[in-house]
Design a protein around this motif. Structure first.
Motif, short mmCIF file in Angstrom:
data_model
loop_
_atom_site.label_atom_id
_atom_site.label_comp_id
_atom_site.label_asym_id
_atom_site.label_seq_id
_atom_site.Cartn_x
_atom_site.Cartn_y
_atom_site.Cartn_z
N LEU A 69 0.83 -1.28 0.10
CA LEU A 69 -0.10 0.09 0.09
C LEU A 69 1.00 1.21 -0.07
O LEU A 69 1.16 1.94 0.93
CB LEU A 69 -1.08 0.01 1.10
CG LEU A 69 -2.04 -1.11 1.34
CD1 LEU A 69 -2.84 -1.10 2.63
CD2 LEU A 69 -2.65 -1.27 -0.03
N ASP A 70 1.33 1.64 -1.09
CA ASP A 70 2.27 2.82 -1.29
C ASP A 70 1.49 4.02 -1.99
O ASP A 70 1.96 5.21 -2.31
CB ASP A 70 3.66 2.35 -1.86
CG ASP A 70 3.60 1.75 -3.17
OD1 ASP A 70 2.02 1.67 -3.67
OD2 ASP A 70 4.33 1.28 -3.89
N GLU A 71 0.11 3.81 -2.52
CA GLU A 71 -0.54 4.89 -3.19
C GLU A 71 -1.59 5.22 -2.03
O GLU A 71 -2.59 4.28 -1.79
CB GLU A 71 -1.01 4.50 -4.50
CG GLU A 71 -0.07 4.20 -5.50
CD GLU A 71 0.83 5.12 -5.85
OE1 GLU A 71 0.54 6.51 -5.82
OE2 GLU A 71 2.06 5.01 -6.23
N TYR A 72 -1.85 6.42 -1.82
CA TYR A 72 -2.88 6.86 -1.00
C TYR A 72 -3.71 8.18 -1.39
O TYR A 72 -2.82 9.13 -2.06
CB TYR A 72 -2.62 6.98 0.53
CG TYR A 72 -3.91 7.56 1.23
CD1 TYR A 72 -4.66 6.87 1.73
CD2 TYR A 72 -3.62 8.96 1.52
CE1 TYR A 72 -5.55 7.30 2.42
CE2 TYR A 72 -4.70 9.45 2.58
CZ TYR A 72 -5.90 8.51 2.74
OH TYR A 72 -6.92 9.22 3.61
N ASN B 121 -11.66 7.63 0.89
CA ASN B 121 -10.32 7.40 0.89
C ASN B 121 -9.93 6.13 -0.07
O ASN B 121 -10.69 5.23 -0.27
CB ASN B 121 -9.93 6.56 2.37
CG ASN B 121 -10.41 7.71 3.41
OD1 ASN B 121 -9.65 8.69 3.34
ND2 ASN B 121 -11.24 7.39 4.35
N TYR B 122 -8.93 6.27 -0.74
CA TYR B 122 -8.36 5.31 -1.74
C TYR B 122 -7.06 4.96 -1.36
O TYR B 122 -6.13 5.70 -1.19
CB TYR B 122 -8.45 6.24 -3.19
CG TYR B 122 -9.86 6.57 -3.41
CD1 TYR B 122 -10.95 5.95 -3.98
CD2 TYR B 122 -10.20 7.78 -3.10
CE1 TYR B 122 -12.04 6.27 -4.50
CE2 TYR B 122 -11.41 8.53 -3.42
CZ TYR B 122 -12.11 7.69 -4.15
OH TYR B 122 -13.53 8.08 -4.65
N PHE C 81 -0.82 2.88 -9.06
CA PHE C 81 -1.63 4.37 -9.13
C PHE C 81 -2.88 4.11 -10.17
O PHE C 81 -3.92 4.64 -10.01
CB PHE C 81 -0.65 5.44 -9.77
CG PHE C 81 -1.25 6.68 -10.09
CD1 PHE C 81 -1.92 7.65 -8.91
CD2 PHE C 81 -1.54 7.35 -11.35
CE1 PHE C 81 -2.40 8.82 -9.22
CE2 PHE C 81 -2.32 8.39 -11.59
CZ PHE C 81 -2.51 9.31 -10.36
N SER C 82 -2.50 3.19 -11.05
CA SER C 82 -3.48 2.82 -12.03
C SER C 82 -4.81 2.43 -11.49
O SER C 82 -6.18 2.58 -12.02
CB SER C 82 -2.92 1.89 -13.26
OG SER C 82 -2.68 0.76 -12.37
N SER C 83 -4.75 1.68 -10.42
CA SER C 83 -5.92 1.13 -9.66
C SER C 83 -6.18 1.85 -8.51
O SER C 83 -7.10 1.17 -7.84
CB SER C 83 -5.65 -0.46 -9.68
OG SER C 83 -4.65 -0.58 -8.69
N LEU C 84 -5.64 3.19 -8.22
CA LEU C 84 -5.83 3.75 -6.79
C LEU C 84 -7.42 4.05 -6.73
O LEU C 84 -7.96 3.90 -5.74
CB LEU C 84 -5.05 5.06 -7.02
CG LEU C 84 -5.35 5.75 -5.63
CD1 LEU C 84 -4.88 5.27 -4.34
CD2 LEU C 84 -4.42 7.11 -5.98
N TYR C 85 -8.14 4.44 -7.95
CA TYR C 85 -9.31 4.90 -7.58
C TYR C 85 -10.54 3.67 -8.05
O TYR C 85 -11.51 4.40 -8.15
CB TYR C 85 -9.73 6.04 -8.53
CG TYR C 85 -8.95 7.32 -7.87
CD1 TYR C 85 -9.34 7.99 -6.72
CD2 TYR C 85 -7.76 7.74 -8.59
CE1 TYR C 85 -8.44 9.23 -6.60
CE2 TYR C 85 -7.09 8.63 -8.23
CZ TYR C 85 -7.42 9.67 -7.06
OH TYR C 85 -6.68 10.39 -6.49
#
Length: 450
Positions: A107-110, A303-304, A309-313
């Motif tokens: 989990l490095d994208e928030y 929260n995401y 990053f491509s699947s963050l949202y």
């Protein structure tokens, strides 16, 4: 040659009034009421006061806006370096849509999107805005009215000043006509050998003096008109011709001198009373600051979290809350106590301003009343002098033609008549000006009264 020169001088002086005053006027004719109405719309001081009133209204609305709900939104994106994942993510996160749990190390994208709301329940600042709103509006309305009263007074006095000079000019023109007739009569007597040559020379001197006075008065009218246009807010290139009725102004010169002075009618006193009220509210404001501030709050956010990053949202994790906040400053280095003490001193100072204003208003009233009574008596006496001087001049002029009186007697009678007429109109317009001062001192001079 002397006789020819003298004849030319007589013809020149006889024709001069027709040359100077025979031109048709194309100026705009205005009355005192029209001048005042124009000034109340266009005078810079009045316009500035109206703008100040609008600015204050905006300040009031800005202060009252604190009572309304406050909404804000926020969004953020964060990328964590490897090995620096927050502790909150260490247990892993379960997707609400797939039911899968994402391992914490990935989990490095928030990112988050949120909406926050708050509603003041009690706050000393917004309470101050609510308490002072109406009094602040009142103060600036009084300030506008004060500017209008000053403009009304200044325009009226300037208008009367121009009228006085114009009446002086009319009197000088009539005097010049009489002097021209006297010059012609004295010269005819000199040619007939029935009078000394000093008579027509004295007549010439008197005529020249009156012509010079007329020129001075004409130029002074231009200067006084320029000042009138300035305080009216009229452009410099605009031409004005003042309309007036002496009989009307004579009837307008009367005022009831038995009126009692009431401080509350004076706009300056009313402004000080409003200022005092605002100062008292300010004292209360610093007392209110010892109370806590209370607000209702609420927030909702999405929260995401993802490892890419491509699947963050693709998946969201909503959260929300509501509640109350209580803020109570315990110690501020005696700041609140000092502000409270300062506000009390300012309130005491406002009391002294009111007391001093009463003394000032009373002095202005006494002076204005004394000036009006003095000018009224002077005007009544001088009005009689004009009728007497006219009768004397007619009799002396007739006796001179019959050889009973000397020309010196004619000059004296004519000078007395001119002086009586000048003094009368000077007294009349001084009386009108002192009436304006008395009305202003009584607080009855308002735009609605004119």
């Amino acid at each position: 040659m002397k006789k020819i020169y003298l004849l030319l001088l007589i013809n020149l002086t006889l024709c001069l009034p027709r040359v100077v005053f025979g031109q048709a006027s194309t100026d705009t004719v205005v009355t005192l009421k029209q001048c005042i109405e124009f000034a109340l719309r266009n005078q810079p001081a009045v316009r500035q006061a109206a703008i100040d009133e609008q600015i204050n209204e905006k300040d009031v609305k800005i202060g009252l806006a604190g009572w309304l709900p406050q909404l804000s939104s926020s969004g953020e994106y964060e990328h964590y370096f490897k090995g620096s994942v927050p502790v909150a993510f260490s247990t892993g996160t379960t997707s609400t849509t797939t039911g899968q749990t994402v391992a914490a190390p990935n989990l490095d994208e928030y990112s988050s999107l949120g909406l926050q709301a708050s509603q003041v329940i009690y706050n000393s600042d917004v309470l101050l805005a609510a308490k002072t709103a109406n009094y602040s509006r009142l103060y600036y309305k009084q300030n506008t009215l004060s500017s209008q009263i000053n403009v009304l007074s200044d325009v009226s006095k300037a208008f009367f000043d121009v009228l006085l000079s114009q009446k002086q000019l009319d009197i000088l023109n009539e005097d010049i006509v009489r002097l021209q007739r006297s010059l012609k009569d004295s010269y005819s007597k000199y040619q007939a050998g029935t009078a000394d040559k000093t008579d027509y020379k004295q007549a010439t001197i008197a005529l020249n003096n009156s012509i010079a006075s007329r020129k001075q008065t004409t130029e002074s009218i231009k200067a006084k008109l320029a000042y009138l246009k300035q305080i009216m807010g009229v452009k410099a290139g605009t031409t004005l011709t003042l309309a007036y009725d002496s009989a009307h102004y004579e009837s307008e010169a009367y005022i009831d001198t038995n009126q009692q002075l009431d401080y509350n009618k004076r706009i300056e006193y009313q402004q000080l009373q409003t200022t005092k009220t605002l100062q008292n509210i300010n004292v209360s404001y610093y007392k209110w600051q010892f109370l806590p501030s209370v607000s209702a709050i609420g927030a909702y956010s999405l929260n995401y979290i993802s490892s890419k990053f491509s699947s963050l949202y693709n998946n969201d994790y909503p959260s929300g809350y509501y509640g109350l906040t209580l803020s109570f400053p315990i110690f501020q280095g005696t700041k609140r106590l000092q502000n409270l003490s300062k506000a009390r001193l300012q309130s005491s100072r406002a009391d002294i301003d009111i007391e001093n204003s009463q003394n000032t208003i009373n002095t202005e009233y006494v002076q204005a009343l004394a000036s009006y009574k003095s000018n009224y008596t002077n005007w009544e006496i001088l009005k009689q002098n004009v009728d007497l001087a006219k009768d004397v001049y007619k009799v002396v002029s007739l006796q001179y033609r019959e050889g009973i009186k000397t020309y010196l007697d004619v000059i004296v009678a004519q000078s007395d008549l001119r002086t009586a007429e000048l003094n009368y109109y000077n007294a009349l317009f001084q009386l009108l000006s002192s009436k304006i001062d008395l009305e202003k001192a009584l607080g009855t001079l308002t735009p609605q009264s004119n």
